[in-house]
Design an enzyme around this catalytic site. Structure first.
Site, mmCIF file in Angstrom:
data_model
loop_
_atom_site.group_PDB
_atom_site.id
_atom_site.type_symbol
_atom_site.label_atom_id
_atom_site.label_comp_id
_atom_site.label_asym_id
_atom_site.label_seq_id
_atom_site.Cartn_x
_atom_site.Cartn_y
_atom_site.Cartn_z
ATOM 1 N N LYS A 177 0.874 -1.179 0.000
ATOM 2 C CA LYS A 177 0.000 0.000 0.000
ATOM 3 C C LYS A 177 0.905 1.221 0.000
ATOM 4 O O LYS A 177 1.406 1.642 1.041
ATOM 5 C CB LYS A 177 -0.908 0.044 1.239
ATOM 6 C CG LYS A 177 -1.968 1.136 1.095
ATOM 7 C CD LYS A 177 -2.420 1.733 2.400
ATOM 8 C CE LYS A 177 -1.587 2.889 2.875
ATOM 9 N NZ LYS A 177 -1.568 4.076 2.000
ATOM 10 N N VAL A 197 -7.158 0.981 4.660
ATOM 11 C CA VAL A 197 -6.325 -0.081 4.068
ATOM 12 C C VAL A 197 -5.095 -0.362 4.932
ATOM 13 O O VAL A 197 -4.743 -1.529 5.150
ATOM 14 C CB VAL A 197 -5.938 0.291 2.617
ATOM 15 C CG1 VAL A 197 -4.934 -0.705 2.060
ATOM 16 C CG2 VAL A 197 -7.181 0.314 1.738
ATOM 17 N N GLU A 219 10.127 2.168 10.104
ATOM 18 C CA GLU A 219 11.103 3.204 9.743
ATOM 19 C C GLU A 219 10.376 4.538 9.871
ATOM 20 O O GLU A 219 9.507 4.848 9.062
ATOM 21 C CB GLU A 219 11.589 3.010 8.295
ATOM 22 C CG GLU A 219 12.304 1.706 8.039
ATOM 23 C CD GLU A 219 13.646 1.608 8.740
ATOM 24 O OE1 GLU A 219 14.178 2.642 9.167
ATOM 25 O OE2 GLU A 219 14.131 0.479 8.881
ATOM 26 N N CYS A 259 13.703 11.766 5.791
ATOM 27 C CA CYS A 259 13.600 11.410 7.207
ATOM 28 C C CYS A 259 14.931 11.559 7.931
ATOM 29 O O CYS A 259 14.970 11.855 9.115
ATOM 30 C CB CYS A 259 13.100 9.988 7.339
ATOM 31 S SG CYS A 259 14.011 8.855 6.275
ATOM 32 N N GLU A 293 9.879 17.302 13.852
ATOM 33 C CA GLU A 293 10.274 17.117 12.460
ATOM 34 C C GLU A 293 9.474 18.138 11.622
ATOM 35 O O GLU A 293 8.242 18.120 11.632
ATOM 36 C CB GLU A 293 9.899 15.689 12.061
ATOM 37 C CG GLU A 293 10.502 15.235 10.780
ATOM 38 C CD GLU A 293 10.117 13.783 10.470
ATOM 39 O OE1 GLU A 293 8.977 13.383 10.762
ATOM 40 O OE2 GLU A 293 10.973 13.078 9.923
HETATM 41 P P1 NAD Z 1 2.422 9.115 7.111
HETATM 42 O O1 NAD Z 1 2.701 8.379 8.364
HETATM 43 O O2 NAD Z 1 1.360 10.114 7.105
HETATM 44 O O3 NAD Z 1 2.029 8.064 5.954
HETATM 45 C C1 NAD Z 1 2.900 7.008 5.613
HETATM 46 C C2 NAD Z 1 2.064 5.859 5.126
HETATM 47 O O4 NAD Z 1 1.304 5.365 6.217
HETATM 48 C C3 NAD Z 1 1.059 6.220 4.032
HETATM 49 O O5 NAD Z 1 0.997 5.159 3.106
HETATM 50 C C4 NAD Z 1 -0.230 6.357 4.812
HETATM 51 O O6 NAD Z 1 -1.384 6.102 4.034
HETATM 52 C C5 NAD Z 1 -0.053 5.284 5.869
HETATM 53 N N1 NAD Z 1 -0.808 5.456 7.099
HETATM 54 C C6 NAD Z 1 -1.228 6.614 7.678
HETATM 55 N N2 NAD Z 1 -1.904 6.340 8.812
HETATM 56 C C7 NAD Z 1 -1.893 4.982 8.960
HETATM 57 C C8 NAD Z 1 -2.435 4.091 9.927
HETATM 58 N N3 NAD Z 1 -3.138 4.522 10.979
HETATM 59 N N4 NAD Z 1 -2.247 2.764 9.756
HETATM 60 C C9 NAD Z 1 -1.539 2.302 8.702
HETATM 61 N N5 NAD Z 1 -1.028 3.095 7.750
HETATM 62 C C10 NAD Z 1 -1.186 4.425 7.878
HETATM 63 O O7 NAD Z 1 3.830 9.681 6.626
HETATM 64 P P2 NAD Z 1 4.136 10.515 5.299
HETATM 65 O O8 NAD Z 1 3.658 11.896 5.533
HETATM 66 O O9 NAD Z 1 3.668 9.769 4.107
HETATM 67 O O10 NAD Z 1 5.728 10.456 5.278
HETATM 68 C C11 NAD Z 1 6.508 11.310 6.009
HETATM 69 C C12 NAD Z 1 7.008 10.631 7.270
HETATM 70 O O11 NAD Z 1 7.705 9.437 6.926
HETATM 71 C C13 NAD Z 1 8.007 11.476 8.001
HETATM 72 O O12 NAD Z 1 7.759 11.406 9.375
HETATM 73 C C14 NAD Z 1 9.349 10.824 7.671
HETATM 74 O O13 NAD Z 1 10.343 11.059 8.596
HETATM 75 C C15 NAD Z 1 8.957 9.400 7.590
HETATM 76 N N6 NAD Z 1 9.926 8.631 6.801
HETATM 77 C C16 NAD Z 1 10.769 7.778 7.445
HETATM 78 C C17 NAD Z 1 11.714 7.062 6.724
HETATM 79 C C18 NAD Z 1 12.651 6.118 7.403
HETATM 80 O O14 NAD Z 1 13.225 5.261 6.735
HETATM 81 N N7 NAD Z 1 12.846 6.196 8.701
HETATM 82 C C19 NAD Z 1 11.798 7.213 5.352
HETATM 83 C C20 NAD Z 1 10.924 8.091 4.729
HETATM 84 C C21 NAD Z 1 9.987 8.791 5.473
#
Ligand code: NAD
Length: 516
Positions: free
Chosen positions: A213, A249, A288, A322, A422
């Site tokens: 997803k 999802v 992550e 990140c 962040e």
């Molecule tokens: P987000 O958490 O909003 O979304 C990430 C994914 O999680 C999306 O596919 C979203 O649909 C899904 N999601 C959201 N709520 C969920 C839930 N309750 N249950 C399951 N899935 C859910 O994050 P974003 O805005 O897409 O990405 C930015 C974040 O990702 C930042 O905090 C960044 O630091 C982090 N990030 C971390 C790494 C790493 O390797 N540590 C790499 C890239 C990004």
């Protein structure tokens, strides 16, 4: 997709953008007809899911727009899946597991090598999709974002070829490594292909089956990726792609009793939700998550070179990484000099149209992120930090698109919100420190522990300080990440490691054979 006028930038980007990415050519077909299978399943459609080896119409009909961050125009739409779609995809992955888990290592290497050929051939397509959906400047989308799909594949292949799948322990027992089962993979929008590759590849390499997803904001690169897996000839059901939001999802996968492992990349907030949702079925969960990585600058470093490079690294991908070095900690004795260098570097960071080649940065990926970064810049001002360069509003001449000004704050204290949270935009905070001990204390004073950076001319200090930093990676004097190395965080930056050998092990169970 609803009928709408073409985005105004299409004519400007024509020549860069292939026909299948140009409005109104949706649903699109991959331009290179190299597929070993020619059938209606070769048709890519953003409103379809890839389940059981074919592009299928979802059960849900809930539409969600895909927007171009540089034009603010709609460039596509997807369907957000529902519980039935989750069940269908998981059932396909479950059905495929028995036979795929018994494939030989050589068979899986051959499939990955075929995928590598296709990834190389379609790098430009991938870059264009990334650039359009999340605003990555095309040069960077090609050389870093799309390149990650290739680099991680090479890293996974090298690890798979050398991994000991069966070993004899000192006590005579035999240890075997086996695929864990059906994997639910959830990825973010900021490095879309990088994250997909880091999850899908170890699953495929170890003999797992999976349901991906991707972020609902970046479905185009995910569709290209799914098509490449299809074209590589993976058996039906081994890889499945469904779109959807987190609460439906994402949570549906996490709670599903037929999913054996969840691998999640995204915010700490959502990662905690995945871990809680997975708890009742005792899944393995790897996370992550976010970061607020410190960058310790000592007076004995080559300040001009290292500080300039550090600022540009913070701004890279418009600050949406990140592990970006967003918290610069500077030895008091060189503080004023560093502020001057940092100011000049950030002021010199060009911002512009992602469709153009060059080293500029693009817009924020969407309106919500734009608003959040604006609000954090205002928070920094309200907290009493000094704006060295940048500040609220859009850069001059960029009135459309979610562009923000590269911003540097000086005189920040580590308890300020801009030092703890962040921001995920091109915003650097600079904090002075007194001595080595003070620097280590401030560096570790964060809930995160993804990466840390260190600039010093003293190799002994580099080792000494690196050993005390609570982070999954320490970049010393500009050392970059190499494909095949593990990536992951301490503390609330997550658990598990992605990439290379450790990345494979996360997708494996260990079985011990005791012979009588
Ligand atoms: P987000 O958490 O909003 O979304 C990430 C994914 O999680 C999306 O596919 C979203 O649909 C899904 N999601 C959201 N709520 C969920 C839930 N309750 N249950 C399951 N899935 C859910 O994050 P974003 O805005 O897409 O990405 C930015 C974040 O990702 C930042 O905090 C960044 O630091 C982090 N990030 C971390 C790494 C790493 O390797 N540590 C790499 C890239 C990004």
């Amino acid at each position: 997709m609803t009928a709408a006028a073409p985005p105004s930038t299409v004519s400007e980007t024509a020549g860069l953008v292939p026909a299948w990415l140009q409005w109104p050519a949706w649903p699109f077909r991959a331009p290179e007809p190299q597929s070993p299978r020619k059938s209606e399943t070769d048709l890519m459609d953003l409103k379809k899911f890839y389940i059981g080896g074919a592009w299928v119409t979802p059960h849900s009909s809930r539409e969600f727009p895909v927007l171009n961050p540089a034009t603010e125009e709609q460039i596509g739409s997807i369907i957000l899946g529902d519980e039935t779609d989750v069940n269908t995809a998981v059932a396909a992955a479950k059905a495929a597991f028995d036979s795929f888990s018994r494939t030989s290592r050589d068979e899986r290497i051959a499939l990955l090598e075929r995928l590598l050929e296709i990834c190389n051939a379609r790098r430009e397509e991938m870059a264009l999709a990334l650039s359009a959906e999340m605003g990555a400047p095309i040069s960077m989308a090609r050389d870093a974002q799309a390149d990650a799909g290739i680099g991680h594949l090479e890293g996974v292949l090298a690890a798979l070829k050398s991994q000991q799948l069966r070993e004899t322990l000192a006590n005579g027992d035999i240890l075997v490594r086996e695929p864990i089962g059906v994997c639910g993979l959830i990825t973010p929008w900021n490095w879309p292909v990088n994250q997909i590759a880091l999850k899908v590849l170890p699953a495929l390499a170890t003999g797992c089956t999976c349901v991906l997803k991707p972020s609902e904001h970046t479905p185009m690169s995910a569709a290209v990726y799914a098509q490449m897996i299809h074209d590589a000839g993976y058996p039906a059901g081994v890889f499945n792609l469904i779109h959807g939001d987190g609460p439906t999802v994402g949570a549906g996968l996490s709670r599903h009793r037929d999913v054996d492992m969840m691998s999640f990349t995204g915010s700490t907030r959502a990662g905690v939700a995945v871990a809680k949702d997975s708890a009742d079925t005792v899944k393995r969960v790897t996370l992550e998550l976010g970061g607020k990585s410190p960058n310790l600058v000592f007076a004995d470093a080559d300040l001009e070179e290292k500080v300039t490079a550090s600022v540009l690294e913070c701004m890279y991908n418009t600050g949406q990484s990140c592990d970006a070095p967003t918290r610069m900690l500077v030895e008091r004795s060189c503080y004023d000099q560093v502020l001057e260098i940092a100011k000049a570097a950030a002021a010199g960071q060009a911002v512009g149209n992602p469709a153009e080649e060059g080293g500029h940065i693009g817009p924020m990926f969407d309106r919500i992120q734009f608003d959040r970064v604006q609000s954090m810049i205002q928070t920094g001002i309200d907290e009493g930090a000094t704006v060295l360069t940048g500040g609220p509003g859009r850069p001059e001449g960029l009135d459309k698109g979610w562009y923000v000004r590269p911003t540097v704050f000086a005189d920040v204290t580590n308890d300020m919100a801009i030092a703890q949270q962040e921001i995920f935009g091109p915003v650097l905070v600079i904090i002075p420190f007194e001595d080595e001990e003070d620097a280590i204390r401030i560096a570790n004073d964060t809930p995160y522990g993804l990466a840390a950076y260190l600039q010093t001319g003293d190799p002994e200090r580099a080792e000494r300080v690196a050993a005390r930093l609570r982070a999954g990676a320490v970049h010393i004097n500009g050392g970059g990440f190499n494909y095949g190395s593990p990536f992951g965080g301490y503390k609330q930056s997550g658990n598990g490691r992605e990439g290379g050998m450790l990345g494979l092990e996360d997708y494996q169970e260990v079985k011990t054979l005791h012979f009588g």
